[in-house]
Design a protein around this motif. Structure first.
Motif, PDB file in Angstrom:
ATOM      1  N   THR A  69      38.490  61.324  43.505  1.00 43.71           N
ATOM      2  CA  THR A  69      37.723  61.038  42.287  1.00 43.71           C
ATOM      3  C   THR A  69      36.827  59.806  42.404  1.00 43.71           C
ATOM      4  OG1 THR A  69      39.456  59.677  41.246  1.00 43.71           O
ATOM      5  CG2 THR A  69      39.521  62.056  40.816  1.00 43.71           C
ATOM      6  N   GLU A  70      37.233  58.797  43.182  1.00 39.33           N
ATOM      7  CA  GLU A  70      36.409  57.582  43.265  1.00 39.33           C
ATOM      8  C   GLU A  70      35.452  57.624  44.444  1.00 39.33           C
ATOM      9  OE1 GLU A  70      38.833  54.136  43.787  1.00 39.33           O
ATOM     10  OE2 GLU A  70      39.796  54.311  41.831  1.00 39.33           O
ATOM     11  N   PRO A  80      30.355  59.643  45.570  1.00 39.13           N
ATOM     12  CA  PRO A  80      29.258  58.768  46.014  1.00 39.13           C
ATOM     13  C   PRO A  80      28.867  58.975  47.475  1.00 39.13           C
ATOM     14  CG  PRO A  80      30.934  57.512  44.838  1.00 39.13           C
ATOM     15  CD  PRO A  80      31.501  58.875  45.052  1.00 39.13           C
ATOM     16  N   TYR A  84      19.754  62.045  47.176  1.00 39.65           N
ATOM     17  CA  TYR A  84      19.067  61.441  46.020  1.00 39.65           C
ATOM     18  C   TYR A  84      18.691  59.987  46.322  1.00 39.65           C
ATOM     19  CZ  TYR A  84      18.122  60.575  41.007  1.00 39.65           C
ATOM     20  OH  TYR A  84      17.532  60.268  39.790  1.00 39.65           O
ATOM     21  N   HIS A 104      15.445  55.120  49.592  1.00 46.96           N
ATOM     22  CA  HIS A 104      16.184  54.181  50.429  1.00 46.96           C
ATOM     23  C   HIS A 104      16.178  54.597  51.901  1.00 46.96           C
ATOM     24  CE1 HIS A 104      17.380  51.647  47.210  1.00 46.96           C
ATOM     25  NE2 HIS A 104      17.734  52.691  46.501  1.00 46.96           N
ATOM     26  N   TRP A 115      31.497  51.943  49.646  1.00 49.63           N
ATOM     27  CA  TRP A 115      32.447  52.712  48.827  1.00 49.63           C
ATOM     28  C   TRP A 115      33.693  53.077  49.613  1.00 49.63           C
ATOM     29  CZ3 TRP A 115      31.264  51.446  44.296  1.00 49.63           C
ATOM     30  CH2 TRP A 115      29.929  51.297  43.902  1.00 49.63           C
ATOM     31  N   ALA A 149      32.468  59.554  39.253  1.00 49.75           N
ATOM     32  CA  ALA A 149      32.185  58.391  40.110  1.00 49.75           C
ATOM     33  C   ALA A 149      30.712  57.974  40.112  1.00 49.75           C
ATOM     34  CB  ALA A 149      32.698  58.632  41.527  1.00 49.75           C
ATOM     35  N   PRO A 150      29.763  58.912  40.254  1.00 48.86           N
ATOM     36  CA  PRO A 150      28.362  58.454  40.277  1.00 48.86           C
ATOM     37  C   PRO A 150      27.921  57.793  38.962  1.00 48.86           C
ATOM     38  CG  PRO A 150      28.535  60.702  41.113  1.00 48.86           C
ATOM     39  CD  PRO A 150      29.870  60.349  40.540  1.00 48.86           C
ATOM     40  N   VAL A 195      29.202  51.913  40.390  1.00 49.26           N
ATOM     41  CA  VAL A 195      28.037  52.547  41.019  1.00 49.26           C
ATOM     42  C   VAL A 195      26.756  52.142  40.286  1.00 49.26           C
ATOM     43  CG1 VAL A 195      26.885  54.769  41.378  1.00 49.26           C
ATOM     44  CG2 VAL A 195      29.255  54.466  42.119  1.00 49.26           C
ATOM     45  N   TYR A 253      25.796  48.716  41.320  1.00 46.00           N
ATOM     46  CA  TYR A 253      25.262  48.676  42.697  1.00 46.00           C
ATOM     47  C   TYR A 253      23.805  49.151  42.724  1.00 46.00           C
ATOM     48  CZ  TYR A 253      25.471  49.140  47.846  1.00 46.00           C
ATOM     49  OH  TYR A 253      25.260  49.009  49.200  1.00 46.00           O
ATOM     50  N   LEU A 254      23.502  50.145  41.882  1.00 41.30           N
ATOM     51  CA  LEU A 254      22.119  50.633  41.825  1.00 41.30           C
ATOM     52  C   LEU A 254      21.183  49.509  41.350  1.00 41.30           C
ATOM     53  CD1 LEU A 254      22.661  54.170  40.245  1.00 41.30           C
ATOM     54  CD2 LEU A 254      21.856  53.701  42.571  1.00 41.30           C
ATOM     55  N   LEU A 274      20.596  47.311  45.018  1.00 41.16           N
ATOM     56  CA  LEU A 274      19.517  48.280  45.281  1.00 41.16           C
ATOM     57  C   LEU A 274      18.262  48.053  44.440  1.00 41.16           C
ATOM     58  CD1 LEU A 274      21.394  51.621  46.106  1.00 41.16           C
ATOM     59  CD2 LEU A 274      20.541  49.851  47.652  1.00 41.16           C
ATOM     60  N   HIS A 328      17.288  48.801  41.263  1.00 40.90           N
ATOM     61  CA  HIS A 328      16.670  49.816  40.410  1.00 40.90           C
ATOM     62  C   HIS A 328      16.587  49.365  38.948  1.00 40.90           C
ATOM     63  CE1 HIS A 328      16.133  52.676  43.536  1.00 40.90           C
ATOM     64  NE2 HIS A 328      17.376  52.478  43.949  1.00 40.90           N
ATOM     65  N   GLU A 370      15.316  53.995  35.895  1.00 40.62           N
ATOM     66  CA  GLU A 370      15.746  54.764  37.073  1.00 40.62           C
ATOM     67  C   GLU A 370      17.243  55.070  37.009  1.00 40.62           C
ATOM     68  OE1 GLU A 370      12.744  53.405  40.678  1.00 40.62           O
ATOM     69  OE2 GLU A 370      14.107  51.885  39.848  1.00 40.62           O
ATOM     70  N   THR A 415      17.839  57.838  34.509  1.00 42.53           N
ATOM     71  CA  THR A 415      17.447  59.134  35.089  1.00 42.53           C
ATOM     72  C   THR A 415      18.533  59.630  36.044  1.00 42.53           C
ATOM     73  OG1 THR A 415      15.126  58.544  34.888  1.00 42.53           O
ATOM     74  CG2 THR A 415      15.652  60.325  36.431  1.00 42.53           C
ATOM     75  N   TRP A 416      19.036  58.723  36.881  1.00 38.91           N
ATOM     76  CA  TRP A 416      20.161  59.035  37.765  1.00 38.91           C
ATOM     77  C   TRP A 416      21.335  59.593  36.953  1.00 38.91           C
ATOM     78  CZ3 TRP A 416      22.127  57.963  42.914  1.00 38.91           C
ATOM     79  CH2 TRP A 416      23.514  57.809  43.016  1.00 38.91           C
ATOM     80  N   HIS A 444      20.717  62.994  35.602  1.00 44.06           N
ATOM     81  CA  HIS A 444      20.633  63.959  36.700  1.00 44.06           C
ATOM     82  C   HIS A 444      22.016  64.507  37.055  1.00 44.06           C
ATOM     83  CE1 HIS A 444      19.341  65.698  40.574  1.00 44.06           C
ATOM     84  NE2 HIS A 444      20.433  65.150  41.083  1.00 44.06           N
ATOM     85  N   TRP A 445      22.981  63.600  37.214  1.00 42.89           N
ATOM     86  CA  TRP A 445      24.324  64.055  37.609  1.00 42.89           C
ATOM     87  C   TRP A 445      25.040  64.750  36.461  1.00 42.89           C
ATOM     88  CZ3 TRP A 445      23.973  64.539  42.424  1.00 42.89           C
ATOM     89  CH2 TRP A 445      23.279  63.604  43.192  1.00 42.89           C
ATOM     90  N   ARG A 454      23.782  68.254  36.492  1.00 42.28           N
ATOM     91  CA  ARG A 454      24.224  68.977  37.680  1.00 42.28           C
ATOM     92  C   ARG A 454      25.652  69.515  37.554  1.00 42.28           C
ATOM     93  NH1 ARG A 454      26.317  68.374  42.751  1.00 42.28           N
ATOM     94  NH2 ARG A 454      25.118  69.399  44.397  1.00 42.28           N
TER      95      ARG A 454
END
Lengths: 214, 214
Positions: free
Chosen positions: A101-102, A106, A114, A121, A133, B105-106, B111, B114-115, B119, B121, B125, B128-129, B132-133, B136
């Protein structure tokens, strides 16, 4: 049973190990993820998640690897993956579900894609993400194993936890993750890889692996 | 039982619903994630994952929400969350684990952080991420519910699936996710939110919610 999977998919690898450990014969049907075969209508009409693995058994198409493994153990109680004792069952699930799950999502292909596009990136940044992660979840898993005084396996033989651990360790090695401070995980990995069930399930030995040794 | 959690953590919310549906009394102990209380030594010595929820019960500290929910249902079999029938158990788990393993998780705080950093963002952004998930995984979940002809709940009363679905829908609404093409999910959400068990478990009604209506 028919297992639709991909040699390098960690969730497909989980199912192969589970079936092997339970001694259940299955037909391995490769699905080419690189050609997005799992997104085609023929496949998604059976599995709307458009994912591998999918297990065809008893006239039903089942998706979602963890639900599948729990189902396998209930529908085929011989050679159980989960121990009988309530506390041990919790212990196995805590460690397995930490990874499932964790950690899994990712690091999974759709997320990595993505990060590349649209997020732009570099492979270096993606590799750093990947190892970040891994460390974040495998560190605590190692700590729990140390607290439990684990030997070659979490319990007396490989089961639910090892089914989930080994594919993640395989992936981690592809990304050059350093296991130097994780002796419990490394010992379990070595003990599992010495067994024929894990060898038959290994990505190296799947028919759809283009680098398969003949 | 003592539940260490955070009002807005979706995994804490899962546990609150599970305990409420099972009619198990518990003491709610807030852990302030914004102040990283879950990363302090006092907490991680009990839960190396440094995560909420943690459930203290029968002299043991348990982490990992899905392992906890499976354990609760085995240790306290009255008012089961999983149905008795093998096929129904698989169905509930497939949908619940799709959300718990692919989607959670995402979208989880580490997470998203971290984005943002390293990173770099923007919030746009990241939003949107996030959506998106959601699309999905919730798309296929909706499809499966339609295939199954689901009514107010997956089965005759809320259980394992609704425990996992409702917190994710709550989060999705915070990110203005459009449920217009997901009537089955919306119907289940409405039916659950009408029940006192879900109302008591809701983030709005937790003592550590700073915006809690008095």
């Amino acid at each position: 049973m028919k297992l639709y999977g991909y040699y390098r998919s960690s969730t497909s690898y989980r199912l192969r190990i589970a079936l092997e450990l339970k001694g259940i014969a299955f037909e391995n049907i490769p699905v080419n993820l690189l050609q997005s075969e799992q997104k085609g209508a023929a496949y998604t009409s059976r599995n709307p998640f458009g994912s591998v693995p999918m297990l065809e058994a008893d006239g039903r198409d089942r998706a979602q690897s963890m639900a599948l493994i729990e189902w396998l153990d209930e529908a085929h109680p011989e050679r159980p993956l989960l121990p009988a004792d309530l506390e041990d069952r919790y212990t196995a699930r805590e460690l397995a579900y930490a990874i499932a799950t964790e950690l899994h999502a990712p690091l999974n292909l759709p997320v990595l894609k993505y990060l590349k596009n649209p997020l732009g990136h570099s492979q270096d940044e993606i590799d750093t993400w990947y190892r970040h992660w891994l460390a974040r979840t495998l560190g605590p898993v190692e700590q729990r194993l140390a607290q439990l005084g684990t030997g070659d396996f979490l319990f007396d033989r490989p089961g639910f936890f090892e089914v989930v651990l080994l594919p993640q360790v395989y992936n981690a090695r592809r990304f050059s993750f350093d296991f130097g401070d994780k002796p419990h995980i490394e010992r379990i990995e070595a003990a599992c890889l010495a067994l024929p069930e894990f060898q038959r399930a290994h990505p190296d030995n799947q028919p759809d692996n283009p680098e398969r040794s003949q």
